[in-house]
Design a protein around this motif. Structure first.
Motif, short mmCIF file in Angstrom:
data_model
loop_
_atom_site.label_atom_id
_atom_site.label_comp_id
_atom_site.label_asym_id
_atom_site.label_seq_id
_atom_site.Cartn_x
_atom_site.Cartn_y
_atom_site.Cartn_z
N ARG A 97 0.84 -1.21 0.00
CA ARG A 97 0.00 0.00 0.00
C ARG A 97 0.86 1.25 0.00
O ARG A 97 0.58 2.21 -0.70
CB ARG A 97 -0.92 0.02 1.22
CG ARG A 97 -2.20 -0.75 1.03
CD ARG A 97 -3.22 -0.40 2.09
NE ARG A 97 -2.70 -0.51 3.45
CZ ARG A 97 -2.72 -1.61 4.20
NH1 ARG A 97 -3.23 -2.71 3.72
NH2 ARG A 97 -2.23 -1.60 5.43
N ILE A 98 1.92 1.23 0.78
CA ILE A 98 2.81 2.38 0.85
C ILE A 98 3.51 2.56 -0.49
O ILE A 98 3.64 3.68 -0.99
CB ILE A 98 3.83 2.22 2.00
CG1 ILE A 98 3.11 2.35 3.33
CG2 ILE A 98 4.94 3.26 1.89
CD1 ILE A 98 3.96 1.99 4.52
N HIS A 133 11.32 17.98 -5.48
CA HIS A 133 12.30 18.42 -6.47
C HIS A 133 12.13 17.64 -7.77
O HIS A 133 12.13 18.22 -8.87
CB HIS A 133 13.71 18.24 -5.89
CG HIS A 133 14.79 18.76 -6.76
ND1 HIS A 133 15.76 17.94 -7.28
CD2 HIS A 133 15.07 20.00 -7.20
CE1 HIS A 133 16.59 18.67 -8.01
NE2 HIS A 133 16.19 19.93 -7.98
N ALA A 134 11.95 16.34 -7.66
CA ALA A 134 11.78 15.51 -8.85
C ALA A 134 10.51 15.88 -9.61
O ALA A 134 10.52 15.98 -10.85
CB ALA A 134 11.74 14.03 -8.46
N VAL A 135 9.41 16.11 -8.89
CA VAL A 135 8.15 16.47 -9.53
C VAL A 135 8.28 17.81 -10.26
O VAL A 135 7.85 17.97 -11.41
CB VAL A 135 7.00 16.53 -8.48
CG1 VAL A 135 5.76 17.19 -9.06
CG2 VAL A 135 6.69 15.14 -7.98
N LEU A 136 8.91 18.79 -9.60
CA LEU A 136 9.04 20.11 -10.22
C LEU A 136 10.01 20.09 -11.40
O LEU A 136 9.78 20.78 -12.40
CB LEU A 136 9.47 21.13 -9.17
CG LEU A 136 8.38 21.48 -8.15
CD1 LEU A 136 8.94 22.34 -7.03
CD2 LEU A 136 7.21 22.16 -8.81
N ARG A 151 2.07 9.51 -6.33
CA ARG A 151 3.19 10.42 -6.16
C ARG A 151 2.71 11.80 -5.74
O ARG A 151 1.53 12.10 -5.81
CB ARG A 151 4.02 10.48 -7.43
CG ARG A 151 3.27 10.98 -8.62
CD ARG A 151 4.14 11.00 -9.84
NE ARG A 151 4.09 12.35 -10.38
CZ ARG A 151 5.12 13.01 -10.80
NH1 ARG A 151 6.29 12.47 -10.78
NH2 ARG A 151 4.99 14.21 -11.27
N MET A 152 3.63 12.63 -5.38
CA MET A 152 3.33 13.96 -4.88
C MET A 152 2.71 14.81 -5.99
O MET A 152 3.15 14.78 -7.13
CB MET A 152 4.62 14.61 -4.38
CG MET A 152 4.43 15.95 -3.74
SD MET A 152 5.99 16.67 -3.19
CE MET A 152 6.37 15.65 -1.80
N SER A 153 1.69 15.59 -5.62
CA SER A 153 1.06 16.46 -6.60
C SER A 153 1.93 17.69 -6.86
O SER A 153 2.83 18.02 -6.08
CB SER A 153 -0.32 16.90 -6.10
OG SER A 153 -0.17 17.80 -5.02
#
Length: 129
Positions: free
Chosen positions: A43-44, A101-104, A49-51
């Motif tokens: 589940r984890i 950082h990865a998302v941005l 992922r982060m929005s």
């Protein structure tokens, strides 16, 4: 006193053997990804992922900012949450900062690729009469 100690030791050995086997079986299930521990771990891992909005809040930047500004902000926040003599640091916050950082960076790359593709799509010849 002698027979009582012997009986208690025998009960302890029998119970200890059963408990040991149960612990080993639970460990094997968890390692194989089955059971309650395996389900919790999956589940984890499967969590989304982060929005983009959350990433902007974590790094306190706008997505339109340059890669250099994002990298500078990332390095500053990552260093502030690193382990040092004064504090134990926060691996959790460092992981959140790295994810943001990865998302941005991904969003900046998307914007850059759209910027490069945009003029090509708009390069249409005027209609001939």
């Amino acid at each position: 006193l002698g027979p009582f100690v012997r009986i208690i030791v025998q009960i302890g050995m029998v119970a200890g053997g059963h408990i040991g086997r149960a612990v080993m079986e639970a460990y094997k299930e968890a390692a194989a990804g089955r059971g309650a521990a395996g389900a919790a771990a999956s589940r984890i891992a499967a969590r989304r992922r982060m929005s983009l909005d959350e990433a902007k809040k974590v790094l306190d930047v706008e997505v339109a900012e340059s890669e250099g500004k994002l990298k500078e902000r990332f390095e500053t926040l990552h260093a502030l949450n690193a382990a040092s003599e004064a504090s134990p640091g926060s691996p959790y916050l460092q992981a959140r900062i790295a994810a943001a950082h990865a998302v941005l960076l991904e969003e900046v790359a998307k914007a850059a690729s759209k910027g490069k593709e945009g003029p090509k799509a708009d390069d249409k010849k005027p209609p001939e009469e």
